[in-house]
Design a protein around this motif. Sequence first.
Motif, mmCIF file in Angstrom:
data_model
loop_
_atom_site.group_PDB
_atom_site.id
_atom_site.type_symbol
_atom_site.label_atom_id
_atom_site.label_comp_id
_atom_site.label_asym_id
_atom_site.label_seq_id
_atom_site.Cartn_x
_atom_site.Cartn_y
_atom_site.Cartn_z
ATOM 1 N N LYS A 107 -94.684 -54.109 -15.088
ATOM 2 C CA LYS A 107 -95.944 -53.534 -15.585
ATOM 3 C C LYS A 107 -96.737 -52.865 -14.456
ATOM 4 O O LYS A 107 -97.970 -52.839 -14.467
ATOM 5 C CB LYS A 107 -96.809 -54.604 -16.264
ATOM 6 N N VAL A 108 -96.032 -52.309 -13.489
ATOM 7 C CA VAL A 108 -96.659 -51.624 -12.361
ATOM 8 C C VAL A 108 -96.458 -50.119 -12.519
ATOM 9 O O VAL A 108 -95.352 -49.668 -12.822
ATOM 10 C CB VAL A 108 -96.063 -52.098 -11.016
ATOM 11 N N SER A 109 -97.524 -49.347 -12.310
ATOM 12 C CA SER A 109 -97.432 -47.895 -12.419
ATOM 13 C C SER A 109 -97.396 -47.249 -11.041
ATOM 14 O O SER A 109 -97.967 -47.772 -10.083
ATOM 15 C CB SER A 109 -98.624 -47.332 -13.204
ATOM 16 N N SER A 110 -96.720 -46.102 -10.974
ATOM 17 C CA SER A 110 -96.636 -45.338 -9.734
ATOM 18 C C SER A 110 -96.874 -43.868 -10.045
ATOM 19 O O SER A 110 -96.313 -43.342 -11.015
ATOM 20 C CB SER A 110 -95.253 -45.504 -9.075
ATOM 21 N N GLN A 111 -97.694 -43.231 -9.249
ATOM 22 C CA GLN A 111 -97.964 -41.814 -9.443
ATOM 23 C C GLN A 111 -96.888 -40.975 -8.782
ATOM 24 O O GLN A 111 -96.510 -41.216 -7.637
ATOM 25 C CB GLN A 111 -99.335 -41.440 -8.865
ATOM 26 N N LEU A 112 -96.393 -39.977 -9.514
ATOM 27 C CA LEU A 112 -95.409 -39.062 -8.958
ATOM 28 C C LEU A 112 -96.134 -37.884 -8.314
ATOM 29 O O LEU A 112 -97.004 -37.272 -8.933
ATOM 30 C CB LEU A 112 -94.464 -38.557 -10.059
ATOM 31 N N MET A 113 -95.791 -37.581 -7.075
ATOM 32 C CA MET A 113 -96.424 -36.488 -6.359
ATOM 33 C C MET A 113 -95.842 -35.151 -6.828
ATOM 34 O O MET A 113 -94.616 -34.993 -6.915
ATOM 35 C CB MET A 113 -96.224 -36.646 -4.861
ATOM 36 N N PHE A 114 -96.724 -34.202 -7.125
ATOM 37 C CA PHE A 114 -96.279 -32.899 -7.597
ATOM 38 C C PHE A 114 -95.678 -32.067 -6.463
ATOM 39 O O PHE A 114 -96.195 -32.048 -5.352
ATOM 40 C CB PHE A 114 -97.453 -32.115 -8.208
ATOM 41 N N GLU A 115 -94.613 -31.361 -6.796
ATOM 42 C CA GLU A 115 -94.049 -30.346 -5.918
ATOM 43 C C GLU A 115 -94.268 -28.985 -6.581
ATOM 44 O O GLU A 115 -93.960 -28.801 -7.755
ATOM 45 C CB GLU A 115 -92.533 -30.562 -5.718
ATOM 46 N N ASN A 116 -94.823 -28.059 -5.830
ATOM 47 C CA ASN A 116 -94.989 -26.691 -6.310
ATOM 48 C C ASN A 116 -95.921 -26.617 -7.514
ATOM 49 O O ASN A 116 -95.750 -25.789 -8.405
ATOM 50 C CB ASN A 116 -93.616 -26.084 -6.673
ATOM 51 N N PHE A 117 -96.922 -27.498 -7.546
ATOM 52 C CA PHE A 117 -97.866 -27.498 -8.661
ATOM 53 C C PHE A 117 -99.227 -27.983 -8.170
ATOM 54 O O PHE A 117 -99.467 -29.177 -8.053
ATOM 55 C CB PHE A 117 -97.376 -28.395 -9.791
ATOM 56 N N PRO A 118 -100.162 -27.056 -7.891
ATOM 57 C CA PRO A 118 -101.471 -27.433 -7.354
ATOM 58 C C PRO A 118 -102.460 -27.896 -8.416
ATOM 59 O O PRO A 118 -103.508 -28.444 -8.099
ATOM 60 C CB PRO A 118 -101.951 -26.128 -6.705
ATOM 61 N N GLY A 119 -102.153 -27.661 -9.702
ATOM 62 C CA GLY A 119 -103.092 -28.009 -10.769
ATOM 63 C C GLY A 119 -104.009 -26.846 -11.073
ATOM 64 O O GLY A 119 -103.789 -25.736 -10.587
ATOM 65 N N PRO A 120 -105.055 -27.066 -11.871
ATOM 66 C CA PRO A 120 -105.442 -28.346 -12.495
ATOM 67 C C PRO A 120 -104.482 -28.773 -13.603
ATOM 68 O O PRO A 120 -103.674 -27.981 -14.064
ATOM 69 C CB PRO A 120 -106.833 -28.056 -13.057
ATOM 70 N N PHE A 121 -104.597 -30.034 -13.985
ATOM 71 C CA PHE A 121 -103.705 -30.606 -14.985
ATOM 72 C C PHE A 121 -104.527 -31.523 -15.882
ATOM 73 O O PHE A 121 -104.878 -32.637 -15.503
ATOM 74 C CB PHE A 121 -102.583 -31.376 -14.288
#
Length: 259
Positions: A107-121
Motif C-alpha cells: 500500500k505504498v505509492s511512488s511518483q514516476l518522474m516525467f521524461e520529456n514532459f514539463p506539464g502542466p498536467f
Amino acid sequence: MAQSSLSLFLILSAILISLLCRSVQRGLTVIGVYQGPVVASSAAQRIYAIPDTVHCEDIHYYAPGDILFTACEDSVQQRFRWFPPLALLDGPVETTGSIRIINPQTKVSSQLMFENFPGPFVTHGIDVIQDPDRAEALYIFAVNHLPNPEYSPATEAEAEAPKARSQVEVFHYVLNSSTIRHVRSVRHPLITTPNDLYATSPYSFYVTNDHHYREGFLRELESIPGVKWAKVLHVQLDRLDTDDATAGVNTTVALASDV
C-alpha cells in the motif's frame, strides 16, 4: 383556455420539482448523507489511506506487473481553482500532477518522474495497455485538462474560444523503473470534456465526453439526473512519433445521446 394553461403549468412544475428532488437526493447520496459506517469483517475488506495520493481521479490494476497505476492532482488548492469537469475555470494552472504507482501488497505509492514532459498536467481518467513489442513495458493514456491559449479573458462576454482545451497524453513505462516517458499529446476538436479512457492498442482508444457544455446554465442543467448529453469517441492514431498534438488524429463518434 385559461384552465388548459394552468394545467400545463402545473404539469411542467411537477416535472421540474421531480427533477430537482432527484438531483438533490443524488447529491446527498454522493456526499454520503445516507451512508452509515461500515465495519470490516476481514483484512480483505479494510480501507487503507495511502499517503501522497491527493485528488487521484482514476486507478487501474496492471496484472502482469501486479501494480496499480493512478493519476493524481497533488494539489488541493489548484483543484478548487481549475478543474473543467466541475466547471471550475478560474486558472491559471500553476501545478503539474503526477502518475503514481501503488504496490497493492505494501500500500505504498511512488511518483514516476516525467521524461520529456514539463506539464502542466491536470489529471482525470487514465488507462493502461501492454506494449505489444515489449512484455515488460506498457502504454498509459491520461486525460489532461489544459487552459486554452486562444481564450482571451479581456473579451470574455464575446469570446468564441472556450477557456479549456483538454487533450490526452500518451506515456510509455517500463516496469520497475522510476521514470515515465511522454510519447505524444492527442488533441482533436471533438475531444471537448473528456473523462474516462479505454485503450485497445497503442494507436487506438475510446474516450468519453461527459458534458456537451463546458460552463453556464446549460452546463448546470446537465448535472440533473436523466439529462444525458454525453458522447463516446473513438480515436485512431496514425503515428506516435510526433510533437504535433493534432497530427494523425482520426476521431469518430462511437456513441452519442441527443443534445
